[in-house]
Motif scaffolding. Sequence first.
Motif, PDB file in Angstrom:
ATOM      1  N   GLY A  20      47.764  48.627  43.102  1.00 18.44           N
ATOM      2  CA  GLY A  20      48.577  47.636  42.402  1.00 18.44           C
ATOM      3  C   GLY A  20      48.188  46.215  42.764  1.00 18.44           C
ATOM      4  O   GLY A  20      48.033  45.357  41.886  1.00 18.44           O
ATOM      5  N   VAL A  21      48.005  45.962  44.053  1.00 15.56           N
ATOM      6  CA  VAL A  21      47.599  44.618  44.484  1.00 15.56           C
ATOM      7  C   VAL A  21      46.206  44.288  43.957  1.00 15.56           C
ATOM      8  O   VAL A  21      45.975  43.191  43.431  1.00 15.56           O
ATOM      9  CB  VAL A  21      47.658  44.501  46.027  1.00 15.56           C
ATOM     10  N   VAL A  50      45.335  41.256  41.393  1.00 14.67           N
ATOM     11  CA  VAL A  50      44.352  40.223  41.758  1.00 14.67           C
ATOM     12  C   VAL A  50      43.218  40.185  40.733  1.00 14.67           C
ATOM     13  O   VAL A  50      42.816  39.111  40.270  1.00 14.67           O
ATOM     14  CB  VAL A  50      43.811  40.458  43.185  1.00 14.67           C
ATOM     15  N   PHE A  51      42.711  41.351  40.357  1.00 10.53           N
ATOM     16  CA  PHE A  51      41.613  41.413  39.395  1.00 10.53           C
ATOM     17  C   PHE A  51      42.012  40.834  38.044  1.00 10.53           C
ATOM     18  O   PHE A  51      41.321  39.971  37.491  1.00 10.53           O
ATOM     19  CB  PHE A  51      41.130  42.862  39.235  1.00 10.53           C
ATOM     20  N   GLY A  83      44.641  38.943  37.326  1.00 15.66           N
ATOM     21  CA  GLY A  83      45.006  37.534  37.479  1.00 15.66           C
ATOM     22  C   GLY A  83      43.787  36.632  37.564  1.00 15.66           C
ATOM     23  O   GLY A  83      43.748  35.556  36.956  1.00 15.66           O
ATOM     24  N   THR A  84      42.768  37.076  38.292  1.00 17.36           N
ATOM     25  CA  THR A  84      41.528  36.296  38.400  1.00 17.36           C
ATOM     26  C   THR A  84      40.819  36.227  37.056  1.00 17.36           C
ATOM     27  O   THR A  84      40.309  35.174  36.659  1.00 17.36           O
ATOM     28  CB  THR A  84      40.598  36.915  39.457  1.00 17.36           C
ATOM     29  N   LEU A  85      40.778  37.346  36.353  1.00 17.39           N
ATOM     30  CA  LEU A  85      40.167  37.374  35.027  1.00 17.39           C
ATOM     31  C   LEU A  85      40.905  36.433  34.082  1.00 17.39           C
ATOM     32  O   LEU A  85      40.285  35.663  33.336  1.00 17.39           O
ATOM     33  CB  LEU A  85      40.208  38.807  34.493  1.00 17.39           C
ATOM     34  N   TRP A  86      42.225  36.452  34.122  1.00 21.66           N
ATOM     35  CA  TRP A  86      43.055  35.589  33.283  1.00 21.66           C
ATOM     36  C   TRP A  86      42.811  34.130  33.615  1.00 21.66           C
ATOM     37  O   TRP A  86      42.620  33.296  32.744  1.00 21.66           O
ATOM     38  CB  TRP A  86      44.501  35.969  33.519  1.00 21.66           C
ATOM     39  N   TRP A  87      42.817  33.807  34.901  1.00 18.38           N
ATOM     40  CA  TRP A  87      42.636  32.433  35.356  1.00 18.38           C
ATOM     41  C   TRP A  87      41.234  31.896  35.022  1.00 18.38           C
ATOM     42  O   TRP A  87      41.067  30.717  34.710  1.00 18.38           O
ATOM     43  CB  TRP A  87      42.859  32.368  36.871  1.00 18.38           C
ATOM     44  N   SER A  88      40.234  32.765  35.051  1.00 18.16           N
ATOM     45  CA  SER A  88      38.853  32.308  34.865  1.00 18.16           C
ATOM     46  C   SER A  88      38.396  32.290  33.409  1.00 18.16           C
ATOM     47  O   SER A  88      37.256  31.926  33.129  1.00 18.16           O
ATOM     48  CB  SER A  88      37.896  33.187  35.679  1.00 18.16           C
ATOM     49  N   GLU A  89      39.250  32.679  32.480  1.00 17.34           N
ATOM     50  CA  GLU A  89      38.875  32.661  31.066  1.00 17.34           C
ATOM     51  C   GLU A  89      38.639  31.221  30.599  1.00 17.34           C
ATOM     52  O   GLU A  89      39.486  30.359  30.811  1.00 17.34           O
ATOM     53  CB  GLU A  89      39.966  33.301  30.207  1.00 17.34           C
ATOM     54  N   PHE A 149      49.921  42.981  32.065  1.00 19.38           N
ATOM     55  CA  PHE A 149      49.097  43.770  32.985  1.00 19.38           C
ATOM     56  C   PHE A 149      49.337  43.355  34.435  1.00 19.38           C
ATOM     57  O   PHE A 149      49.400  44.203  35.317  1.00 19.38           O
ATOM     58  CB  PHE A 149      47.614  43.671  32.624  1.00 19.38           C
ATOM     59  N   VAL A 150      49.481  42.076  34.681  1.00 14.74           N
ATOM     60  CA  VAL A 150      49.766  41.614  36.045  1.00 14.74           C
ATOM     61  C   VAL A 150      51.134  42.126  36.497  1.00 14.74           C
ATOM     62  O   VAL A 150      51.290  42.615  37.625  1.00 14.74           O
ATOM     63  CB  VAL A 150      49.694  40.067  36.142  1.00 14.74           C
ATOM     64  N   VAL A 151      52.135  42.056  35.621  1.00 21.72           N
ATOM     65  CA  VAL A 151      53.475  42.530  35.966  1.00 21.72           C
ATOM     66  C   VAL A 151      53.453  44.024  36.291  1.00 21.72           C
ATOM     67  O   VAL A 151      54.055  44.462  37.285  1.00 21.72           O
ATOM     68  CB  VAL A 151      54.484  42.222  34.837  1.00 21.72           C
ATOM     69  N   PHE A 152      52.751  44.818  35.495  1.00 21.39           N
ATOM     70  CA  PHE A 152      52.716  46.250  35.768  1.00 21.39           C
ATOM     71  C   PHE A 152      51.939  46.568  37.047  1.00 21.39           C
ATOM     72  O   PHE A 152      52.324  47.468  37.795  1.00 21.39           O
ATOM     73  CB  PHE A 152      52.182  47.035  34.574  1.00 21.39           C
ATOM     74  N   CYS A 153      50.889  45.836  37.315  1.00 18.19           N
ATOM     75  CA  CYS A 153      50.180  46.025  38.584  1.00 18.19           C
ATOM     76  C   CYS A 153      51.087  45.681  39.764  1.00 18.19           C
ATOM     77  O   CYS A 153      51.122  46.406  40.767  1.00 18.19           O
ATOM     78  CB  CYS A 153      48.913  45.169  38.625  1.00 18.19           C
TER      79      CYS A 153
END
Length: 160
Positions: free
Chosen positions: A35-36, A40-41, A43-49, A64-68
């Motif tokens: 989950g963590v 992180v994956f 969230g990083t993908l989202w942030w780096s778009e 997806f972040v919420v479910f993770c």
Amino acid sequence: MTDEPRLSAQDIIEHLTPVLSLRVRIRAVTTLLAGVAGAVFVGTLWWSEPGPLPGRTHLAFALFVVFCLAWAAYGGWLLTRRVPLFATDRVIAAWIGLAASLATMAVVTVVAVQRGTGVGLALVVGGLFVAMTLALVVRAHARRAALLRRMHELTGREER
């Protein structure tokens, strides 16, 4: 004098204190780490778009972040339990899975409609996932009810 081995105070306390089985601990740690790592994956993908993203893309990333994070919280919760769970863990996991399946199917269906690519495949595949997770919810509730009935038969007390 008897030949029975003497137990130390610590041995007695360890036998009195309920602990999770090794299998449950491994499952809990795996769920927590997955989950963590997923949060992180994604969230990083989202942030780096690059560039501005459409609203539905932000919604998908957020879901997806919420479910993770929900899976990570579930794993952490499971690790902190020191009492018999009577399959409560299975019920919670099944509901998280059902919520994730429903939300994912909804997002994929909305994207298919907006793109004009047809919703048939999205609904069929999403429906299969929802049906499978719904079956897991029903099974988890049935297992929990059976365990609680058995506990009541053996002890004469009820547990929620």
